[in-house]
Design a protein around this motif. Structure first.
Motif, mmCIF file in Angstrom:
data_model
loop_
_atom_site.group_PDB
_atom_site.id
_atom_site.type_symbol
_atom_site.label_atom_id
_atom_site.label_comp_id
_atom_site.label_asym_id
_atom_site.label_seq_id
_atom_site.Cartn_x
_atom_site.Cartn_y
_atom_site.Cartn_z
ATOM 1 N N MET A 254 12.712 -4.758 -30.351
ATOM 2 C CA MET A 254 11.679 -4.537 -29.368
ATOM 3 C C MET A 254 10.783 -3.404 -29.863
ATOM 4 N N ASP A 255 9.466 -3.639 -29.937
ATOM 5 C CA ASP A 255 8.580 -2.588 -30.400
ATOM 6 C C ASP A 255 8.260 -1.606 -29.274
ATOM 7 N N ASP A 256 7.550 -0.514 -29.631
ATOM 8 C CA ASP A 256 7.270 0.537 -28.653
ATOM 9 C C ASP A 256 6.516 0.018 -27.441
ATOM 10 N N TYR A 257 5.579 -0.919 -27.659
ATOM 11 C CA TYR A 257 4.798 -1.474 -26.555
ATOM 12 C C TYR A 257 5.710 -2.222 -25.581
ATOM 13 N N ASP A 258 6.618 -3.028 -26.110
ATOM 14 C CA ASP A 258 7.543 -3.775 -25.258
ATOM 15 C C ASP A 258 8.459 -2.842 -24.474
ATOM 16 N N VAL A 259 8.928 -1.788 -25.122
ATOM 17 C CA VAL A 259 9.802 -0.815 -24.452
ATOM 18 C C VAL A 259 9.036 -0.130 -23.329
ATOM 19 N N SER A 260 7.799 0.260 -23.598
ATOM 20 C CA SER A 260 6.986 0.924 -22.586
ATOM 21 C C SER A 260 6.681 -0.013 -21.417
ATOM 22 N N ALA A 261 6.351 -1.253 -21.724
ATOM 23 C CA ALA A 261 6.062 -2.235 -20.669
ATOM 24 C C ALA A 261 7.304 -2.500 -19.832
ATOM 25 N N ALA A 262 8.458 -2.610 -20.480
ATOM 26 C CA ALA A 262 9.709 -2.850 -19.764
ATOM 27 C C ALA A 262 10.043 -1.657 -18.872
ATOM 28 N N ALA A 263 9.835 -0.448 -19.381
ATOM 29 C CA ALA A 263 10.106 0.763 -18.582
ATOM 30 C C ALA A 263 9.181 0.812 -17.369
ATOM 31 N N SER A 264 7.924 0.478 -17.561
ATOM 32 C CA SER A 264 6.972 0.468 -16.442
ATOM 33 C C SER A 264 7.367 -0.578 -15.414
ATOM 34 N N LEU A 265 7.749 -1.741 -15.871
ATOM 35 C CA LEU A 265 8.155 -2.801 -14.958
ATOM 36 C C LEU A 265 9.422 -2.426 -14.204
ATOM 37 N N ARG A 266 10.369 -1.797 -14.879
ATOM 38 C CA ARG A 266 11.585 -1.335 -14.198
ATOM 39 C C ARG A 266 11.233 -0.350 -13.090
ATOM 40 N N THR A 267 10.330 0.586 -13.384
ATOM 41 C CA THR A 267 9.910 1.569 -12.385
ATOM 42 C C THR A 267 9.259 0.882 -11.185
ATOM 43 N N LEU A 268 8.387 -0.084 -11.465
ATOM 44 C CA LEU A 268 7.729 -0.818 -10.384
ATOM 45 C C LEU A 268 8.727 -1.606 -9.548
ATOM 46 N N LEU A 269 9.695 -2.235 -10.193
ATOM 47 C CA LEU A 269 10.711 -2.992 -9.466
ATOM 48 C C LEU A 269 11.596 -2.081 -8.625
ATOM 49 N N GLU A 270 11.933 -0.938 -9.162
ATOM 50 C CA GLU A 270 12.742 0.021 -8.408
ATOM 51 C C GLU A 270 11.980 0.507 -7.180
ATOM 52 N N ASN A 271 10.691 0.827 -7.358
ATOM 53 C CA ASN A 271 9.854 1.256 -6.230
ATOM 54 C C ASN A 271 9.734 0.148 -5.187
ATOM 55 N N GLN A 272 9.552 -1.083 -5.653
ATOM 56 C CA GLN A 272 9.449 -2.214 -4.733
ATOM 57 C C GLN A 272 10.715 -2.359 -3.911
ATOM 58 N N SER A 273 11.851 -2.267 -4.560
ATOM 59 C CA SER A 273 13.125 -2.390 -3.868
ATOM 60 C C SER A 273 13.288 -1.286 -2.822
ATOM 61 N N GLN A 274 12.924 -0.062 -3.183
ATOM 62 C CA GLN A 274 13.035 1.054 -2.241
ATOM 63 C C GLN A 274 12.130 0.858 -1.031
ATOM 64 N N ARG A 275 10.916 0.384 -1.257
ATOM 65 C CA ARG A 275 9.979 0.166 -0.151
ATOM 66 C C ARG A 275 10.422 -0.985 0.736
ATOM 67 N N LEU A 276 10.960 -2.035 0.133
ATOM 68 C CA LEU A 276 11.482 -3.142 0.932
ATOM 69 C C LEU A 276 12.663 -2.680 1.788
ATOM 70 N N ARG A 277 13.514 -1.833 1.227
ATOM 71 C CA ARG A 277 14.630 -1.288 2.006
ATOM 72 C C ARG A 277 14.125 -0.449 3.179
ATOM 73 N N TRP A 278 13.066 0.320 2.947
ATOM 74 C CA TRP A 278 12.492 1.136 4.011
ATOM 75 C C TRP A 278 12.008 0.240 5.149
ATOM 76 N N VAL A 279 11.322 -0.853 4.816
ATOM 77 C CA VAL A 279 10.846 -1.790 5.838
ATOM 78 C C VAL A 279 12.026 -2.437 6.548
ATOM 79 N N ALA A 280 13.016 -2.883 5.786
ATOM 80 C CA ALA A 280 14.189 -3.537 6.379
ATOM 81 C C ALA A 280 14.928 -2.580 7.310
ATOM 82 N N ASP A 281 15.045 -1.330 6.915
ATOM 83 C CA ASP A 281 15.744 -0.349 7.746
ATOM 84 C C ASP A 281 14.973 -0.036 9.030
#
Length: 90
Positions: A1-28
């Motif tokens: 995996m090149d640096d661009y792929d690693v950076s894109a994957a890290a950004s996507l992980r962060t976005l997915l984590e934020n999405q999950s947290q916000r969905l939990r906030w709404v569900a709660d």
């Protein structure tokens, strides 16, 4: 995996984590598990057609809230799964 792929994957992980947290906030924030005290007006002394109409509206509202909660739970599970899948590839 090149640096661009690693950076894109890290950004996507962060976005997915934020999405999950916000969905939990709404569900709660949703009333859950049949506990709607103080949320749905009671029928009080009503009887007859007024009572039947009230009870039907409450039943439909509870059903819609349960459906919304199930959809949120599913979205949270999918977000968490996507996050875990990406975490395993980085």
């Amino acid at each position: 995996m090149d640096d661009y792929d690693v950076s894109a994957a890290a950004s996507l992980r962060t976005l997915l984590e934020n999405q999950s947290q916000r969905l939990r906030w709404v569900a709660d924030a949703l009333p859950g598990h049949g506990c709607l005290e103080g949320f749905v007006p009671t029928a009080g002394e009503w009887s007859g057609l007024a009572r039947e109409a009230h009870d039907e509206l409450v039943r439909r509202l509870m059903s819609q809230l349960a459906s919304a909660r199930a959809s949120l739970d599913l979205a949270i599970a999918h977000s968490d799964h996507a996050f875990a899948t990406l975490a395993g590839r980085a």
